[in-house]
Motif scaffolding. Structure first.
Motif: not given
Length: 484
Positions: A154, A193, A314, A317-318, A323-324, A326-328, A330-331
């Motif tokens: 961020t 998740s 990361q 997963c990437d 894309v899915v 990457g989100i997972l 992060i979760l």
């Protein structure tokens, strides 16, 4: 691939066979009324659907433990796959299920209460202090980890301190609000998740263009670049905790024991959640070496990322899930530690409330119990992270020793097969004592620094001493029954 499939089969068959044996040995009874119904208060004792209790329990005990621990632990070699499979079935599953069942039978008692009942009030006091310090340490550790990750993703204005403050506020809310509000609604989503991420990785491992280089031809010896400093015994058994056995789990099980509506669901919820965690650990251990190509390449990857297992999660997963994925990721890497820290804080509140018989239905009383927890957590947040993690690792496994010996005494008094908990209790005693005496002073795993042979001798000696004390108490108990 063969090693991965065999270990997976052991987990599945072990749950169906040994898990059923342990369940029948203990004697679950669908007709027993659980504390969720007898003590229902709308705050902590709240009947929840079994599927929801399972997902909450799974996320409570899992978090990032079976992911990061497995990634770091598999660097020891193929022995990691054995420990994940056998440890989960014969140690972790038994540890979680039996401790949860004792809590169910004792009105939802917290861990120190259970230990005190079986091992005596002096041990209970030590256990209470030890447990509270460990759990508050967990809160501190799992504020910093996700706060740092969120800050890196961020703008600068959202720095580590800002994210840590926000996470801490969430922890307080999750601690004070009824179990079916924040935790009951958020945990099933994050738990599902985490499982979905593991399933996705499994599909790639089994059916994708990947190879799992377990290197069985080299045997089960240590694959670490510095095996003298990091021998498999005891170091691997401390590195892989949540994917095999973890004392932290026994602090979480009573929380869900207060929400379970039927004893017959205890095996799938408690033993089952441990096996699910073992599967997640197994998947990530295999994924780590499949993605990097070898144990050596895995070590190089982690070294190049300052030992950050999250970077590997990361990347996997990437690359494998898009894309899915990457989100997972992060979760999994951010939400999972947060959902460990909040229940750790809640567990501290429950333990303190049980110790001093403080009614937790009024929110002001809940807040009064939570205030010292908040202050203690804030104090630990000021301590260097590496120091906190250093002592969290071995203290977590040490907690399992107290739990397993207490479970053994309980089973003895109930005339049940105490051997199922006494054997893993002896093993974990040897592991933890050896670790403390072996780990080099001043290192990341700081201990006393004895030569390995001497440390093992001390560890085995203490384990045998504990067994002797247990057998003496058993003989005394048998004589008491005979005299009656």
């Amino acid at each position: 691939m063969v090693m991965f499939l065999c270990a997976l089969a052991v987990l599945i068959v072990g749950y169906l066979v040994y898990g059923t044996f342990v369940e029948r040995m203990f004697g679950t009874d669908k007709n027993n009324i659980t504390p969720a119904l007898t003590k229902q208060d709308g705050v902590d004792f709240v009947p929840l659907p079994t599927w929801k209790v399972f997902l909450i329990q799974f996320l409570n005990i899992a978090g990032i433990g079976p992911i990061f621990g497995a990634i770091m632990g598999v660097m020891y070699g193929p022995a990691a796959f054995l420990w994940i499979a056998l440890g989960t079935i014969f140690a972790g599953g038994v540890h979680d299920f039996i401790s949860a069942m004792i809590s169910l039978r004792c009105g939802g008692k917290s861990l120190p209460d259970i230990v005190g009942t079986e091992l005596g009030k002096n041990v209970e006091r030590v256990m209470a202090i030890f447990t509270l310090v460990l759990l508050i340490m967990v809160v501190a550790v799992f504020v910093r980890t996700p706060a740092g990750l969120l800050a890196s993703m961020t703008p600068d204005i959202w720095n580590v301190k800002v994210w840590a403050a926000l996470i801490f506020v969430y922890y307080v809310l999750a601690t004070l609000l009824p179990i079916d509000k924040l935790i009951g609604n958020l945990y099933p989503i994050f738990g599902a998740s985490l499982l979905f991420m593991a399933i996705g990785i499994s599909v790639v491992l089994l059916f994708g263009d990947t190879t799992i280089p377990t290197d069985l031809a080299g045997g089960f010896g240590d694959r670490m670049s510095d095996p003298d400093t990091n021998p498999i015994f005891p170091m691997m058994f401390v590195s892989i905790a949540c994917g095999a056995i973890s004392g932290f789990h026994a602090t979480q099980s009573p929380m869900m024991a207060r929400c379970l509506k039927n004893e017959k669901h205890a095996k799938p919820v408690f033993y089952g959640a441990m096996v699910a965690e073992g599967v997640v650990a197994l998947v990530w251990a295999a994924a780590a070496i499949a993605f990097t190509g070898s144990y050596e390449e895995l070590s190089i990857f982690l070294s190049s990322h300052n030992g950050d297992a999250g970077a590997l999660v990361q990347a996997v997963c990437d690359n494998w899930l898009g894309v899915v994925g990457g989100i997972l990721a992060i979760l999994g890497v951010i939400a999972a530690p947060i959902t460990t820290g909040d229940t750790a804080m809640r567990s501290v509140r429950l333990i303190i409330a049980d110790m001093f018989n403080i009614d937790q239905k009024p929110i002001l009383k809940r807040l009064g119990v939570a205030l010292p927890i908040i202050l203690g957590s804030y104090f630990l947040l000021q301590i260097d992270f590496s120091i906190l993690w250093r002592y969290f690792a071995w203290s977590n496994q040490t907690l399992s020793i107290f739990t397993l010996w207490a479970c053994s005494v309980y089973l003895l008094k109930q005339n049940k097969s105490w051997i199922v908990t006494a054997i893993p209790a002896m093993f974990m005693t040897a592991v933890c004592v050896t670790y403390i005496f072996f780990a080099p002073t001043g290192s990341a795993t700081s201990g006393i620094g004895l030569p390995l042979e001497g440390a093992i001798a001390v560890g085995c000696g203490v384990s045998l001493l504990f067994l002797a004390l247990f057998l003496r108490s058993r003989a005394k108990y048998v004589r008491t029954l005979q005299s009656d």
